[in-house]
Design a protein around this motif. Structure first.
Motif, PDB file in Angstrom:
ATOM      1  N   LYS A 171     -52.366   9.230 -27.502  1.00 30.54           N
ATOM      2  CA  LYS A 171     -52.473   8.370 -28.674  1.00 30.54           C
ATOM      3  C   LYS A 171     -51.190   8.459 -29.331  1.00 30.54           C
ATOM      4  CE  LYS A 171     -55.084  11.301 -32.305  1.00 30.54           C
ATOM      5  NZ  LYS A 171     -56.475  11.040 -32.707  1.00 30.54           N
ATOM      6  N   SER A 172     -50.453   9.749 -28.900  1.00 31.51           N
ATOM      7  CA  SER A 172     -48.950   9.743 -29.487  1.00 31.51           C
ATOM      8  C   SER A 172     -47.660   9.038 -29.143  1.00 31.51           C
ATOM      9  CB  SER A 172     -48.623  11.086 -29.974  1.00 31.51           C
ATOM     10  OG  SER A 172     -49.460  11.534 -31.297  1.00 31.51           O
ATOM     11  N   ILE A 173     -47.869   8.502 -28.027  1.00 32.06           N
ATOM     12  CA  ILE A 173     -46.618   8.438 -26.813  1.00 32.06           C
ATOM     13  C   ILE A 173     -46.402   6.715 -27.067  1.00 32.06           C
ATOM     14  CG2 ILE A 173     -46.039   8.524 -24.442  1.00 32.06           C
ATOM     15  CD1 ILE A 173     -48.114  10.588 -23.553  1.00 32.06           C
ATOM     16  N   GLU A 207     -39.810  11.905 -19.510  1.00 35.36           N
ATOM     17  CA  GLU A 207     -39.799  12.084 -20.997  1.00 35.36           C
ATOM     18  C   GLU A 207     -40.752  11.430 -21.517  1.00 35.36           C
ATOM     19  OE1 GLU A 207     -36.532  11.505 -24.278  1.00 35.36           O
ATOM     20  OE2 GLU A 207     -36.034  11.398 -21.698  1.00 35.36           O
ATOM     21  N   PHE A 208     -41.384  12.057 -22.259  1.00 34.71           N
ATOM     22  CA  PHE A 208     -42.409  10.788 -23.089  1.00 34.71           C
ATOM     23  C   PHE A 208     -41.425  10.816 -24.495  1.00 34.71           C
ATOM     24  CE2 PHE A 208     -44.600  13.377 -20.324  1.00 34.71           C
ATOM     25  CZ  PHE A 208     -46.174  12.501 -19.599  1.00 34.71           C
ATOM     26  N   GLU A 209     -41.582   9.882 -25.548  1.00 36.69           N
ATOM     27  CA  GLU A 209     -41.415   9.246 -26.496  1.00 36.69           C
ATOM     28  C   GLU A 209     -42.646   9.074 -27.556  1.00 36.69           C
ATOM     29  OE1 GLU A 209     -38.197   9.005 -29.336  1.00 36.69           O
ATOM     30  OE2 GLU A 209     -37.737   9.363 -27.057  1.00 36.69           O
ATOM     31  N   THR A 210     -42.386  10.142 -28.411  1.00 33.51           N
ATOM     32  CA  THR A 210     -43.496  10.005 -29.649  1.00 33.51           C
ATOM     33  C   THR A 210     -43.151   9.299 -30.700  1.00 33.51           C
ATOM     34  OG1 THR A 210     -43.471  12.993 -30.380  1.00 33.51           O
ATOM     35  CG2 THR A 210     -44.763  12.340 -28.964  1.00 33.51           C
ATOM     36  N   ALA A 211     -43.976   8.944 -31.709  1.00 35.04           N
ATOM     37  CA  ALA A 211     -43.091   8.074 -33.359  1.00 35.04           C
ATOM     38  C   ALA A 211     -43.684   9.458 -33.652  1.00 35.04           C
ATOM     39  CB  ALA A 211     -44.773   7.079 -32.954  1.00 35.04           C
ATOM     40  N   LEU A 216     -39.814  16.252 -33.597  1.00 31.04           N
ATOM     41  CA  LEU A 216     -38.612  16.381 -32.532  1.00 31.04           C
ATOM     42  C   LEU A 216     -38.248  14.875 -32.310  1.00 31.04           C
ATOM     43  CD1 LEU A 216     -40.732  18.146 -30.513  1.00 31.04           C
ATOM     44  CD2 LEU A 216     -39.156  19.547 -31.401  1.00 31.04           C
ATOM     45  N   SER A 217     -38.681  13.885 -32.712  1.00 36.92           N
ATOM     46  CA  SER A 217     -37.752  12.688 -31.853  1.00 36.92           C
ATOM     47  C   SER A 217     -37.115  12.358 -33.317  1.00 36.92           C
ATOM     48  CB  SER A 217     -38.490  11.328 -32.190  1.00 36.92           C
ATOM     49  OG  SER A 217     -40.172  10.828 -33.277  1.00 36.92           O
ATOM     50  N   VAL A 218     -37.178  12.507 -34.491  1.00 38.22           N
ATOM     51  CA  VAL A 218     -36.542  12.912 -35.653  1.00 38.22           C
ATOM     52  C   VAL A 218     -35.604  13.180 -36.317  1.00 38.22           C
ATOM     53  CG1 VAL A 218     -36.380  11.575 -38.413  1.00 38.22           C
ATOM     54  CG2 VAL A 218     -38.653  11.203 -36.837  1.00 38.22           C
ATOM     55  N   GLY A 219     -34.298  13.003 -35.982  1.00 38.60           N
ATOM     56  CA  GLY A 219     -33.145  13.329 -37.016  1.00 38.60           C
ATOM     57  C   GLY A 219     -32.159  13.668 -35.610  1.00 38.60           C
ATOM     58  N   SER A 220     -31.578  14.950 -35.924  1.00 35.08           N
ATOM     59  CA  SER A 220     -29.793  14.168 -34.998  1.00 35.08           C
ATOM     60  C   SER A 220     -30.338  15.431 -33.246  1.00 35.08           C
ATOM     61  CB  SER A 220     -28.500  15.130 -35.547  1.00 35.08           C
ATOM     62  OG  SER A 220     -28.741  16.369 -36.114  1.00 35.08           O
ATOM     63  N   ASP A 221     -30.683  16.239 -33.333  1.00 28.63           N
ATOM     64  CA  ASP A 221     -31.643  17.163 -32.484  1.00 28.63           C
ATOM     65  C   ASP A 221     -32.372  16.757 -30.857  1.00 28.63           C
ATOM     66  OD1 ASP A 221     -31.704  19.853 -31.015  1.00 28.63           O
ATOM     67  OD2 ASP A 221     -33.504  20.464 -31.935  1.00 28.63           O
ATOM     68  N   ASP A 241     -52.663   3.457 -17.268  1.00 33.70           N
ATOM     69  CA  ASP A 241     -53.688   2.607 -17.580  1.00 33.70           C
ATOM     70  C   ASP A 241     -54.139   3.104 -19.669  1.00 33.70           C
ATOM     71  OD1 ASP A 241     -53.512   1.832 -15.600  1.00 33.70           O
ATOM     72  OD2 ASP A 241     -55.291   3.405 -14.771  1.00 33.70           O
ATOM     73  N   HIS A 242     -53.856   4.549 -19.703  1.00 32.80           N
ATOM     74  CA  HIS A 242     -54.726   4.975 -21.401  1.00 32.80           C
ATOM     75  C   HIS A 242     -53.784   4.491 -22.405  1.00 32.80           C
ATOM     76  CE1 HIS A 242     -57.019   6.719 -18.102  1.00 32.80           C
ATOM     77  NE2 HIS A 242     -58.461   6.863 -19.765  1.00 32.80           N
ATOM     78  N   ILE A 243     -52.344   4.530 -22.294  1.00 31.05           N
ATOM     79  CA  ILE A 243     -51.678   4.368 -23.147  1.00 31.05           C
ATOM     80  C   ILE A 243     -51.466   2.883 -23.335  1.00 31.05           C
ATOM     81  CG2 ILE A 243     -50.684   6.267 -23.353  1.00 31.05           C
ATOM     82  CD1 ILE A 243     -47.870   5.064 -22.637  1.00 31.05           C
ATOM     83  N   CYS A 244     -51.658   2.046 -23.002  1.00 27.64           N
ATOM     84  CA  CYS A 244     -50.904   0.758 -22.832  1.00 27.64           C
ATOM     85  C   CYS A 244     -52.089  -0.030 -22.830  1.00 27.64           C
ATOM     86  CB  CYS A 244     -50.435   0.008 -20.666  1.00 27.64           C
ATOM     87  SG  CYS A 244     -48.921   0.530 -20.967  1.00 27.64           S
TER      88      CYS A 244
END
Length: 139
Positions: A72-74, A91-95, A99-104, A135-138
């Motif tokens: 549910k986070s992907i 690579e998995f992008e999370t909302a 880790l996905s916010v900021g400059s790192d 199948d589960h995230i879409c």
């Protein structure tokens, strides 16, 4: 197996490498898919992905961690399954993750991704695992 990967199954007389079990098996149950990646292992459970860098050889010297990413986070998956020149990756992008916010970005990429070993078997394992994830995230 590359020079920088951990020795797996060194005591196994069959010659077949064995991947260690998921580090969260006791919490999430039996893993459905396992992909032995370079410096890490990717496990797919019923509702989450686990990236385990424990025992990742020289690629992750000093790392002794794993990351659980619930489906549910992907929000996006970037993958390169096969290439003639470069190694594949997932690579998995999370909302709204710290880790996905900021400059790192370098840290985020290394935490949420795996590098596929360049064998046909690994690419097939990755394709099967990705099909289950999609199948589960879409939905």
């Amino acid at each position: 197996m590359g020079f920088f990967d951990a020795m797996k199954g060194s005591g196994n007389s069959s010659g077949k490498e064995e991947v260690r079990p998921s580090p969260v098996r006791e919490f999430l149950g039996q893993e459905l898919f396992v992909v032995d990646c370079r410096g890490a292992n990717l496990y797919v459970h019923e509702n989450a992905v686990v990236i385990d860098k424990t025992g990742g050889g020289l690629w992750n010297l000093g790392d002794n961690n794993f990351k659980v990413i619930p489906f549910k986070s992907i929000v996006a998956v970037q993958a390169k399954l096969k290439s003639t020149l470069l190694t594949g990756y997932i690579e998995f992008e999370t909302a709204n993750s710290p880790l996905s916010v900021g400059s790192d970005h370098a840290e985020r990429r290394s935490e949420n991704s795996v590098i596929l070993s360049g064998t046909e078997e690994r690419y097939e394992q990755a394709k099967e695992a990705l099909q289950y994830i999609f199948d589960h995230i879409c939905k």
